[in-house]
Motif scaffolding. Structure first.
Motif, short mmCIF file in Angstrom:
data_model
loop_
_atom_site.label_atom_id
_atom_site.label_comp_id
_atom_site.label_asym_id
_atom_site.label_seq_id
_atom_site.Cartn_x
_atom_site.Cartn_y
_atom_site.Cartn_z
N GLU A 195 0.83 -1.20 0.00
CA GLU A 195 0.00 0.00 0.00
C GLU A 195 0.87 1.26 0.00
N SER A 235 2.41 1.84 -3.37
CA SER A 235 1.40 2.34 -4.29
C SER A 235 1.14 3.83 -4.07
N ILE A 236 1.02 4.23 -2.80
CA ILE A 236 0.80 5.64 -2.49
C ILE A 236 1.99 6.48 -2.96
N SER A 249 3.91 5.93 -5.41
CA SER A 249 3.91 6.02 -6.87
C SER A 249 2.84 6.97 -7.39
N THR A 250 1.74 7.08 -6.66
CA THR A 250 0.61 7.86 -7.18
C THR A 250 0.50 9.26 -6.60
N ALA A 251 1.20 9.55 -5.49
CA ALA A 251 0.96 10.84 -4.84
C ALA A 251 2.20 11.55 -4.32
N ASP A 278 5.91 13.23 -4.48
CA ASP A 278 6.88 13.82 -5.39
C ASP A 278 8.29 13.62 -4.85
#
Length: 382
Positions: free
Chosen positions: A341, A344-345, A347-349, A351
């Motif tokens: 999890e 995944s976070i 990678s998506t949110a 910077d």
């Protein structure tokens, strides 16, 4: 005794609110200097300046030239929870043999601050073994800090004691060292009303001051370490987000932590690609808080809007991997997500920004936004 993240934040927030209710911080506009390099005068209509418990002045006896070490004697001792103003200088571009020349050549005032810089260059000696680095103030001994603890450094205020900063380019330096053929020094003059650094007509850089170097001592068995490459104990992190109102957490390796700072920056782009930022004198006001038994492996930071995880390595690819690993570990260990999890976070949110590529050990920092965690409320002191 270890505490969970929520209790940790609640406890530190209570401390911070008590501090801020006792002393109002200077308004952002008045935290800068007037164009002639003098602080704005307080009036009946202006907010009171933050009153520190202690002031460590930028005098020769309070300076160390370019290194950290467990054997470096502290210049000041403070208590856990104290508010401390630490004054720093910027000798960039100033010659040790004729320091006055820099000021007269660039039509800068030979004021009290300039005299302090000149006295420091004439009286502070380099490290005998040949270690080189920044002109630093400290170290400051924080009572109660012991190996295995972490030190929270709350950045309460940052002010300019002089109305200019310096940037340089030189052969062999920066991110494209072979492309630079001549040395040149640029003086940026501050328009403090507009909070801009002016290079020349049509070039204005927003002033966003921060300390390039904030460190505690490395373990005694590492000996003295240069302030140029950052490491797990902090140092030359050059993270531009560590401005007024943010927090840095460092692992304590020696009794008293031995906090040292310097390398003030008026502004910096991520990467610091010429080799330096707008190098400037700054006065740093911080609150030190010791967290007993809360061990850290790497520096961590926090702003009102983000958590910051840090990755360091001589190889930029490895620094990136280390920053990713630290970000995932933070979300897993401190926020309760599974490894997958958290990745995944990330990678998506999250910077990932290059802090700097010029300090031997390179830096990448992960900006983890608090706003994405909608079921959580993160207390913060500022």
């Amino acid at each position: 005794m270890k505490t969970n993240r929520r209790n940790f934040l609640q406890r530190t927030t209570r401390n911070g609110l008590a501090l801020l209710s006792a002393s109002t911080l200077t308004a952002e506009a008045s935290s800068l200097l007037l164009p002639n390099g003098t602080p704005p005068e307080e009036t009946a209509h202006s907010p009171a300046r933050l009153k520190p418990d202690h002031v460590v002045r930028s005098l020769p006896e309070n300076m160390v030239w370019g290194y950290f070490g467990a054997d470096v004697p502290p210049v000041f001792k403070v208590k856990d929870g104290d508010v401390v103003e630490i004054q720093t200088v910027n000798p960039s571009g100033v010659s040790r043999t004729n320091p006055e020349e820099f000021y007269t050549k660039n039509k800068l005032p030979l004021d009290q601050h300039a005299q302090e810089v000149i006295a420091i260059l004439k009286n502070v000696k380099p490290e005998p073994s040949g270690i080189r680095g920044h002109m630093l103030t400290g170290p400051v001994y924080i009572d109660g800090a012991q190996p295995g603890d972490s030190l929270e450094i709350r950045i309460l205020d940052i002010t300019f004691p002089a109305g200019f900063g310096v940037n340089s380019v030189w052969p062999g330096g920066g991110g494209i060292p072979d492309a630079v053929t001549t040395r040149e020094t640029f003086v940026y003059r501050y328009d403090t009303k507009r909070k801009m650094a002016l290079l020349k007509e049509g070039v204005e850089i927003p002033l966003k001051p921060f300390m390039g170097v904030m460190a505690v001592s490395p373990p005694a068995d590492m000996g003295r370490q240069s302030s140029i490459p950052p490491a797990f104990f902090g140092g030359n992190l050059d993270i531009k987000h560590l401005t007024k109102g943010t927090t840095l957490h460092l692992p304590v390796s020696v009794p008293g932590a031995l906090f040292t700072t310097g390398d003030g920056h008026g502004a910096q782009g991520n990467g610091e690609v010429s080799g330096v930022a707008i190098e400037t004198a700054l006065n740093l006001t911080v609150k030190f808080i010791v967290h007993k038994g809360k061990a850290l492996k790497q520096p961590r930071a926090e702003t009102p809007t983000h958590f910051i995880a840090v990755g360091l390595d001589k190889d930029l690819n490895k620094a990136m991997k280390n920053a990713l690993s630290e970000a995932v570990a933070f979300m897993k260990d401190e926020m309760g997500f599974t490894f997958n999890e958290a990745l995944s976070i990330a990678s998506t949110a999250v910077d990932f920004e290059v802090s700097q590529v010029v300090d031997q050990t390179l830096g990448v920092h992960a900006m983890i936004p608090k706003s994405i965690f909608t079921n959580r409320k993160f207390s913060y002191w500022s």
